[in-house]
Design a protein around this motif. Structure first.
Motif, PDB file in Angstrom:
ATOM      1  N   THR A  77       0.859  -1.177   0.000  1.00 36.68           N
ATOM      2  CA  THR A  77       0.000   0.000   0.000  1.00 36.68           C
ATOM      3  C   THR A  77       0.895   1.226   0.000  1.00 36.68           C
ATOM      4  O   THR A  77       1.314   1.720   1.043  1.00 36.68           O
ATOM      5  N   GLY A  79      -5.224  -0.115   2.261  1.00 39.45           N
ATOM      6  CA  GLY A  79      -5.461   0.760   1.118  1.00 39.45           C
ATOM      7  C   GLY A  79      -6.659   1.667   1.281  1.00 39.45           C
ATOM      8  O   GLY A  79      -6.570   2.873   1.070  1.00 39.45           O
ATOM      9  N   SER A  80      -7.817   1.090   1.668  1.00 41.71           N
ATOM     10  CA  SER A  80      -9.024   1.912   1.800  1.00 41.71           C
ATOM     11  C   SER A  80      -9.639   1.810   3.187  1.00 41.71           C
ATOM     12  O   SER A  80     -10.726   2.331   3.412  1.00 41.71           O
ATOM     13  N   SER A 117      -5.335   2.966   6.823  1.00 42.78           N
ATOM     14  CA  SER A 117      -4.666   3.650   5.714  1.00 42.78           C
ATOM     15  C   SER A 117      -5.087   5.116   5.637  1.00 42.78           C
ATOM     16  O   SER A 117      -4.259   5.990   5.349  1.00 42.78           O
ATOM     17  N   VAL A 118      -6.350   5.390   5.892  1.00 38.77           N
ATOM     18  CA  VAL A 118      -6.830   6.778   5.860  1.00 38.77           C
ATOM     19  C   VAL A 118      -6.122   7.599   6.940  1.00 38.77           C
ATOM     20  O   VAL A 118      -5.714   8.747   6.710  1.00 38.77           O
ATOM     21  N   THR A 158      -4.947   5.016  -1.516  1.00 33.94           N
ATOM     22  CA  THR A 158      -5.681   5.648  -0.418  1.00 33.94           C
ATOM     23  C   THR A 158      -5.996   7.097  -0.737  1.00 33.94           C
ATOM     24  O   THR A 158      -7.127   7.558  -0.518  1.00 33.94           O
ATOM     25  N   SER A 203      -8.770   7.273  -3.255  1.00 40.59           N
ATOM     26  CA  SER A 203     -10.073   6.940  -2.684  1.00 40.59           C
ATOM     27  C   SER A 203     -10.640   8.098  -1.883  1.00 40.59           C
ATOM     28  O   SER A 203     -11.818   8.456  -2.007  1.00 40.59           O
TER      29      SER A 203
END
Length: 769
Positions: free
Chosen positions: A424, A482-483, A487-488, A517, A520
């Motif tokens: 990621t 990733g999402s 990750s955020v 990320t 998104s």
């Protein structure tokens, strides 16, 4: 005096009279449109898809002549050897050599140089960069992957797992291609089977499917041509196939059923086709226009994938409408009663389109207590919609959208386990501008130290120079998948804490963060800003179109409210299944998670168009009975009874098509298929059979209200075909061959409502020449 013909009646009449021209013209159109596929499809890239800060990062790279090159990883794991053993090192060297020999690779990093070796020394990570971006690189990476596997095969003491942006895209492309082929092969027999039950005749059942397939092929060719102006993507191809097959069959079904119904009532073939063109043909045009208008709202999002899906849906629906009002009446005129060939003795069906006992009893009970029925229906829809209050959305990566048992997903998990964050990556793009080189170098060193200190960003942090050092691309491994929330949070730390005090503080330099990320998060923000204008556009234009089609403010507003209830309930079921995991095993999805970011707005737009199919068809028949003199309640009964079987068949076909697409591997497509299937099912049952008649019964004559200040609107309402109707009444009872004696007489009586039934025929409800 003859009634004024609408556009559908005019086109249908011309096609029936010029049969060969219409049929061969359609075939020529399909061939020419399909040849558009030879031009090659232009797929959207990271610059096209980019929005917000991540889009700015992609644009900086593009301006520097860099196409956001795809980053790839090879995880080499020893069985009985470690990175310190000669055999392990030999395997790594062979992999590095095999990758470096490809013309599609620019940089290869050996773990012995970068230090990407696990703490227990059993795994090492080889990184390399493709010369192209994710989309283009996915077409070239096959040879690289083969070379890696060949190199590893010569060293049985190690194993390798492959992951990266291009690798994941290739896996997704291959899976999509296989799934689409399966879906197309599955849909055709399903649709023919349902139509056989509905019609009881092979020719009548095959005709709509053939027309839908040819229309979808032509629409795909047009999509390829249009991609040179509006780049397309995989989502658009799925939408085109799904919508094209569904509406193509349904539109033909509506038209064909009305023509057979009129023949069963005693009309000759020419008269039956004129009535079908003026009624069902018009309903098809109005429904198609509604879908097209709704899908046009996708262009207001400013997001490439929405524009691509909008073009795909518009092409599919426009071609399906064109075929239904041109080649279909021509084919029916050529076939005549041969359309009844291939009748199956165990599936005897009359042609008058009557209702079943179930729908008759349900309608009677609904109209007996309309207020209670409406309250129960609204309560059920609101209850289904409640889970939407907790809906969470995220833009899945290619790997996250796939079955977790697939090699690409397992490789991602294995890499993340041995080297957290490596699967990621965030890309920090720095446009150096006129920044001082020494200050920039110091900022990069500070950035590296502060990033690792967060505990959410990891080494190895790699810096790549482009355009002679004027642009830097810094790859930073991030925590999470990733999402997800992890990750955020890492992205927020990168953008909000690390960058401002380091690279962001360098005078003259511009920074922007890209990656899965970042993309998104930025996508969700852009989508949030687009919701209001898209909804306003769709609702307003749908209102105007319904006003022009039915000349009633009440009917237009009712249609919008009912569609909103239906869409809300579909959202709720989608959230309950895919996010909360209730019954998720039935869909084939393995894990619950966020709803794909693009799906809610897409579903709203397309559902608002597709749900009008049934609404327009039912209300058209109700209004038709009203125009012939029935009071509103009687018109509701006759409109519902005359459309019950055809809408049941049409809904079953749409639900079947959508559920077939819910079987594909990609989770986002599963979500789309289930959402559409649920919405159509609700439209054809709770909305059409309960809520619509209950609300119309309560409103009574107010259903037909059009304020004087709106009478300037274009008049697209249907005109009663009284010139053919008179002839139909004369022949209804005497043409046993068409309808079968009493059967034809009964149907004629159902359609020909005496003028006295509604206390006369108010002239304000009739538009004459």
């Amino acid at each position: 005096m003859a009634a004024k013909k609408g556009i559908a009646a005019a086109i249908g009449g011309w096609s029936a009279q010029h049969r060969k021209t219409a049929v061969f013209g359609w075939l020529l159109f399909v061939v020419l449109a399909s040849m558009g596929g030879s031009l090659g499809t232009v797929l959207s890239d990271d610059v096209d898809n980019g929005v917000g800060e991540s889009g700015r990062a992609a644009q900086i790279l593009a301006d520097a002549g860099v196409k956001s090159p795809a980053q790839e990883l090879v995880l080499i794991t020893g069985t009985d050897v470690t990175a310190d053993d000669t055999a392990f090192r030999a395997a790594v060297d062979d992999v590095v050599s095999a990758v470096g020999a490809s013309e599609h690779v620019t940089d290869v990093d050996s773990p012995y140089e970068t230090g990407t070796i696990s703490e227990d020394r059993t795994a090492a990570l080889v990184g390399y960069t493709m010369t192209e971006g994710r989309i283009d690189a996915s077409k070239d990476i096959g040879g690289v992957l083969d070379a890696i596997e060949e190199a590893v095969a010569a060293h049985p003491e190690v194993s390798a797992e492959l992951f990266g942006e291009a690798t994941a895209q290739k896996a997704l492309d291959d899976t999509f291609a296989e799934d689409l082929v399966f879906a197309e092969y599955a849909v055709v027999p399903l649709a023919i089977g349902i139509l056989l039950v509905a019609f009881g005749a092979l020719v009548a059942s095959v005709l709509p499917v053939v027309l839908a397939l040819t229309a979808t092929a032509a629409a795909y060719g047009l999509l390829v041509v249009s991609s040179h102006a509006v780049p397309t993507d995989l989502n658009a191809s799925v939408v085109l196939t799904l919508v094209g097959l569904a509406v193509g069959v349904d539109y033909s079904l509506f038209y064909l059923r009305r023509a057979r119904e009129e023949r069963a009532a005693g009309r000759d073939n020419a008269t039956a086709l004129r009535i079908a063109a003026a009624t069902s043909g018009r309903a098809v045009v109005v429904s198609g226009l509604t879908v097209i208008v709704a899908m046009a709202g996708m262009f207001l999002t400013g997001i490439a994938t929405f524009a691509a899906m909008g073009v795909a849906a518009i092409a599919a629906v426009a071609v399906a409408v064109l075929g239904s009002v041109t080649v279909l009446p021509a084919m029916l005129a050529m076939l005549g009663d041969k359309v009844e060939k291939g009748r199956l003795p165990f599936l005897r069906r009359d042609r008058k389109g009557g209702d079943s006992r179930f729908w008759r009893v349900l309608t009677d009970r609904v109209l007996r207590r309309p207020a209670l029925s409406a309250a129960v229906a609204v309560g059920a829809l609101v209850a289904l919609a409640l889970p939407v209050l907790n809906m969470q959305t995220a833009m899945p990566s290619a790997a996250q959208d796939m079955d977790p048992d697939t090699p690409i997903v397992q490789a991602m998990e294995a890499i993340d386990e041995s080297f957290p964050g490596s699967a990621t990556l965030a890309t920090v793009v720095v446009a150096a501008g006129d920044a001082d080189p020494a200050e920039l170098d110091a900022a990069v060193a500070a950035f590296r130290a502060e990033a690792v200190a967060t505990g959410q960003l990891f080494e190895p942090i790699e810096v790549t120079e482009h355009a002679g050092g004027s642009v830097l691309a810094i790859e930073v491994p991030m925590a999470g998948e990733g999402s997800d929330d992890t990750s955020v949070a890492a992205l927020e730390a990168l953008r909000g804490d690390v960058l401002p005090g380091t690279l962001g503080a360098v005078e003259g330099a511009e920074t922007a963060v890209n990656g899965v990320t970042a993309g998104s998060v930025d996508f969700n923000e852009q989508l949030g800003d687009a919701v209001a204008p898209v909804l306003a556009f769709v609702l307003l234009l749908t209102l105007v179109l319904m006003l022009a089609s039915f000349r009633s403010l009440t009917i237009a507003l009712t249609a919008i409210v009912l569609n909103l209830l239906s869409a809300g309930a579909a959202y709720g079921v989608l959230t309950l299944v895919f996010q909360e995991g209730v019954g998720i095993g039935l869909t084939g999805a393995h894990t619950a998670g966020p709803i794909a970011s693009w799906l809610p707005l897409f579903l709203f737009v397309i559902l608002f168009g597709l749900s009008m199919d049934y609404h327009v068809f039912v209300v058209s028949r109700i209004r038709e009975a009203r125009l012939r003199g029935a009071d509103t309640r009687t018109a509701i009964v006759r409109g519902l009874r005359s459309t019950a079987s055809v809408i049941t068949a049409a809904a079953l076909i749409m639900v079947a098509v959508f559920l077939v697409f819910a079987t594909v591997s990609a989770t986002s497509v599963k979500q789309m298929g289930v959402g559409l299937a649920v919405a159509v099912l609700l439209d054809a049952t709770i909305i059409r059979a309960v809520l619509l008649p209950a609300v119309m019964a309560m409103l009574g004559e107010a259903n037909w209200y059009l304020p004087s200040w709106l009478r300037w609107l274009p008049d697209l309402s249907e005109r009663e075909p009284d010139d053919t109707d008179a002839g139909a009444h004369a022949g209804a009872g005497g043409r046993a061959g068409a309808g079968g004696g009493a059967e034809g007489a009964d149907d004629a009586d159902a359609d020909a409502v005496p003028a006295a039934a509604g206390g006369g025929r108010p002239e304000e409800h009739l538009v004459r020449q």
